[in-house]
Design a protein around this motif. Structure first.
Motif, short mmCIF file in Angstrom:
data_model
loop_
_atom_site.label_atom_id
_atom_site.label_comp_id
_atom_site.label_asym_id
_atom_site.label_seq_id
_atom_site.Cartn_x
_atom_site.Cartn_y
_atom_site.Cartn_z
N HIS A 1 -26.93 -43.35 -88.62
CA HIS A 1 -27.54 -43.47 -87.29
C HIS A 1 -26.52 -42.97 -86.28
O HIS A 1 -25.36 -43.36 -86.29
N ILE A 2 -26.96 -42.07 -85.40
CA ILE A 2 -26.04 -41.44 -84.46
C ILE A 2 -26.53 -41.59 -83.03
O ILE A 2 -27.73 -41.45 -82.75
N GLN A 3 -25.59 -41.90 -82.13
CA GLN A 3 -25.82 -41.86 -80.69
C GLN A 3 -24.79 -40.90 -80.10
O GLN A 3 -23.60 -41.03 -80.39
N TRP A 4 -25.24 -39.96 -79.30
CA TRP A 4 -24.36 -38.96 -78.67
C TRP A 4 -24.73 -38.95 -77.20
O TRP A 4 -25.89 -38.70 -76.84
N TYR A 5 -23.76 -39.26 -76.31
CA TYR A 5 -24.12 -39.43 -74.92
C TYR A 5 -23.02 -38.93 -74.00
O TYR A 5 -21.83 -38.93 -74.34
N SER B 1 -25.48 -40.65 -68.59
CA SER B 1 -26.78 -40.29 -67.99
C SER B 1 -27.72 -39.64 -68.99
O SER B 1 -28.94 -39.62 -68.78
N ARG B 2 -27.16 -39.06 -70.06
CA ARG B 2 -27.99 -38.41 -71.09
C ARG B 2 -27.62 -38.97 -72.46
O ARG B 2 -26.44 -38.98 -72.85
N TRP B 3 -28.65 -39.42 -73.18
CA TRP B 3 -28.47 -40.02 -74.50
C TRP B 3 -29.28 -39.26 -75.54
O TRP B 3 -30.46 -38.96 -75.31
N PHE B 4 -28.67 -38.97 -76.66
CA PHE B 4 -29.36 -38.39 -77.81
C PHE B 4 -29.22 -39.37 -78.97
O PHE B 4 -28.13 -39.89 -79.24
N ASN B 5 -30.34 -39.63 -79.65
CA ASN B 5 -30.35 -40.59 -80.75
C ASN B 5 -31.05 -40.01 -81.96
O ASN B 5 -31.91 -39.13 -81.83
N GLY B 6 -30.74 -40.56 -83.12
CA GLY B 6 -31.47 -40.17 -84.32
C GLY B 6 -30.87 -40.76 -85.57
O GLY B 6 -29.77 -41.31 -85.56
N ASP B 7 -31.62 -40.67 -86.66
CA ASP B 7 -31.18 -41.10 -87.98
C ASP B 7 -31.17 -39.90 -88.91
O ASP B 7 -32.19 -39.21 -89.05
N ILE B 8 -30.02 -39.66 -89.55
CA ILE B 8 -29.85 -38.52 -90.45
C ILE B 8 -29.94 -39.02 -91.89
O ILE B 8 -29.16 -39.90 -92.29
N ILE B 9 -30.87 -38.48 -92.65
CA ILE B 9 -30.99 -38.82 -94.07
C ILE B 9 -30.17 -37.80 -94.85
O ILE B 9 -30.40 -36.60 -94.76
N LYS C 1 -21.19 -26.33 -95.52
CA LYS C 1 -22.24 -26.98 -94.73
C LYS C 1 -23.31 -27.51 -95.67
O LYS C 1 -23.91 -26.76 -96.43
N ILE C 2 -23.56 -28.83 -95.62
CA ILE C 2 -24.51 -29.43 -96.55
C ILE C 2 -25.89 -29.66 -95.93
O ILE C 2 -26.87 -29.79 -96.65
N MET C 3 -25.97 -29.72 -94.58
CA MET C 3 -27.28 -29.87 -93.95
C MET C 3 -27.17 -29.72 -92.44
O MET C 3 -26.08 -29.78 -91.88
N SER C 4 -28.32 -29.51 -91.81
CA SER C 4 -28.43 -29.56 -90.35
C SER C 4 -29.31 -30.75 -89.98
O SER C 4 -30.09 -31.25 -90.80
N PHE C 5 -29.20 -31.20 -88.73
CA PHE C 5 -30.02 -32.32 -88.26
C PHE C 5 -30.39 -32.09 -86.80
O PHE C 5 -29.84 -31.22 -86.13
N GLN C 6 -31.33 -32.87 -86.33
CA GLN C 6 -31.80 -32.76 -84.95
C GLN C 6 -31.75 -34.12 -84.28
O GLN C 6 -32.05 -35.14 -84.90
N LEU C 7 -31.33 -34.14 -83.02
CA LEU C 7 -31.35 -35.36 -82.21
C LEU C 7 -32.20 -35.12 -80.97
O LEU C 7 -32.12 -34.05 -80.36
N GLY C 8 -32.99 -36.11 -80.61
CA GLY C 8 -33.79 -36.00 -79.39
C GLY C 8 -33.15 -36.75 -78.24
O GLY C 8 -32.50 -37.78 -78.44
N VAL C 9 -33.30 -36.23 -77.02
CA VAL C 9 -32.80 -36.92 -75.85
C VAL C 9 -33.72 -38.11 -75.55
O VAL C 9 -34.94 -38.04 -75.80
N TYR C 10 -33.13 -39.21 -75.07
CA TYR C 10 -33.95 -40.37 -74.71
C TYR C 10 -34.41 -40.22 -73.27
O TYR C 10 -33.60 -40.10 -72.35
N ASN C 11 -35.75 -40.19 -73.07
CA ASN C 11 -36.33 -40.05 -71.75
C ASN C 11 -36.55 -41.44 -71.15
O ASN C 11 -37.38 -42.22 -71.64
#
Length: 383
Positions: A274-278, A283-291, A334-344
């Motif tokens: 589980h990742i949070q990048w802010y 003021s800007r938060w990106f969240n997501g879970d990487i499998i 590189k073993i994988m790529s992932f995507q995080l969405g910004v929290y609105n």
């Protein structure tokens, strides 16, 4: 003699007598229990014995799932100074399949005595007094016992308990309550997602999970803050933040010092992050879970990789794409790529699916006792 002096001498004498009366195999310790994250135990109970006499125990009337090997609180009984036990009894209700488990085992008392005397080694190499004997309760009736002191933990033994059947299987009111609870519980929804993605790895609690000597780095082109929580197959978890593992973007592969603190010790491999990048001003938060890729252990075993790097290039409007690498001094894979969405904030939602799946991911066959209607899983998958 002055009254204060008399009081001091009297108190000192009591302390000396207490110390002299303490047996050489008596130590200050408490009973504890644990359960895997997302595979919890309800109503856990543990009791320790010496020569047939109860000396300590702990229980809870609610469910627990703090993470495998992580101690959960509850009612604790027993004297402060206790002899080292020679046997144990446990019982609990499995949070996944509602089976009731009960049983016990002899304990390796001589090994435990020696550990109490030599003390625990914590994450920073310091010695700590062992203060807990912890019983971990997992699906399939699997039990693991640890001795713990500070952040130091030593596995003592494993054993299996007897399946006593489905708890309150024919209780209409209780079954109605369970059905209603599952409908409204966000915690159950989160756990059921985890089960859908990872199944129930019964054998990992019976055999144990291998640890690897690797450290973790995080790198981003824009120096946002970050927090990572790593979940392993057996329901353990550990965390990483920017204080200990940030790598400047241009040096993420070139400069290669080992991280110096607890992140460089042996650890299990993650199955989910589980990742949070802010941003620095939050003021800007990106969240997501990487499998993680299901062949990660095979990749580690077939190579000499000793670092995992999670990287994000830069901020975009609604989502960011990141990559995960396995690295050593000579190469990076590189073993994988992932995507995080910004929290609105105004919409109260992520602007992209919460879960990222690697190429070729296969959902495991459900092995639970009950047929579950899993909630719909919204995910992004690498092409």
């Amino acid at each position: 003699m002055y009254p204060k002096v008399k009081v001091f001498l009297h108190s000192f004498l009591i302390i000396v007598i207490a110390i002299s009366c303490q047996s050489k195999d008596t130590f200050s310790w408490n009973a504890g229990f644990s359960a895997p994250k997302h595979y919890g135990a309800t109503g856990p109970f543990v009791e320790y014995f010496y020569q047939g006499q109860s000396i300590a125990g702990a229980s809870s009337g609610v469910g627990i799932n703090p993470g495998w090997e992580i101690t959960s609180g509850g009612y604790v009984g027993g004297d402060k100074y206790k002899t080292v036990p020679d046997s144990i009894a446990v019982k609990w209700i499995c949070g996944v399949d509602r089976y009731s488990y009960e049983g016990g085992s002899k304990l390796p008392r001589n090994k435990m005595l020696e550990l109490f005397k030599t003390k625990a080694i914590d994450s920073y190499g310091n010695r700590q007094e062992y203060s807990l004997i912890v019983a971990g309760m997992a699906p399939g009736g699997n039990v693991t016992i640890w001795m713990q002191g500070g952040t130091g933990s030593t596995e003592i033994c494993k054993f299996k308990t007897e399946n006593k059947g489905v708890w309150k299987e024919n209780d209409t009111e209780y079954n109605k309550y369970i059905t209603e609870h599952r409908t409204i519980s966000e915690a159950f929804k989160e756990s059921s997602f985890f089960w859908k993605i990872h199944g129930i790895p019964y054998s990992v609690w019976e055999k144990g999970e291998k640890e690897y000597d690797y450290d973790i780095g995080f790198s981003s082109e824009e120096e946002y803050k970050f927090a990572l929580t790593f979940y392993t197959k057996d329901g353990s978890l550990f965390q990483v933040d920017n204080k200990s593992s940030f790598l400047p973007w241009k040096y993420r592969f070139v400069s290669y010092p080992k991280n110096s603190d607890h992140l460089s010790k042996k650890k299990k491999l993650p199955v989910q992050i589980h990742i949070q990048w802010y941003s620095q001003d939050e003021s800007r938060w990106f969240n997501g879970d990487i499998i993680m890729p299901q062949n990660l252990e095979k990749k580690i075993n077939s190579s000499q990789f000793d670092r995992m790097i999670i990287s994000i290039e830069k901020d975009t409007q609604d989502k960011v794409i990141g990559d995960i690498y396995l690295v050593n001094k000579s190469k990076q894979d590189k073993i994988m790529s992932f995507q995080l969405g910004v929290y609105n904030e105004s919409l109260k939602k992520l602007m992209a699916p919460e879960y990222s799946l690697p190429k070729g991911f296969v959902f495991p066959k459900w092995e639970g006792r009950e047929h579950l209607e899993f909630p719909e899983l919204d995910y992004w998958q690498e092409k």
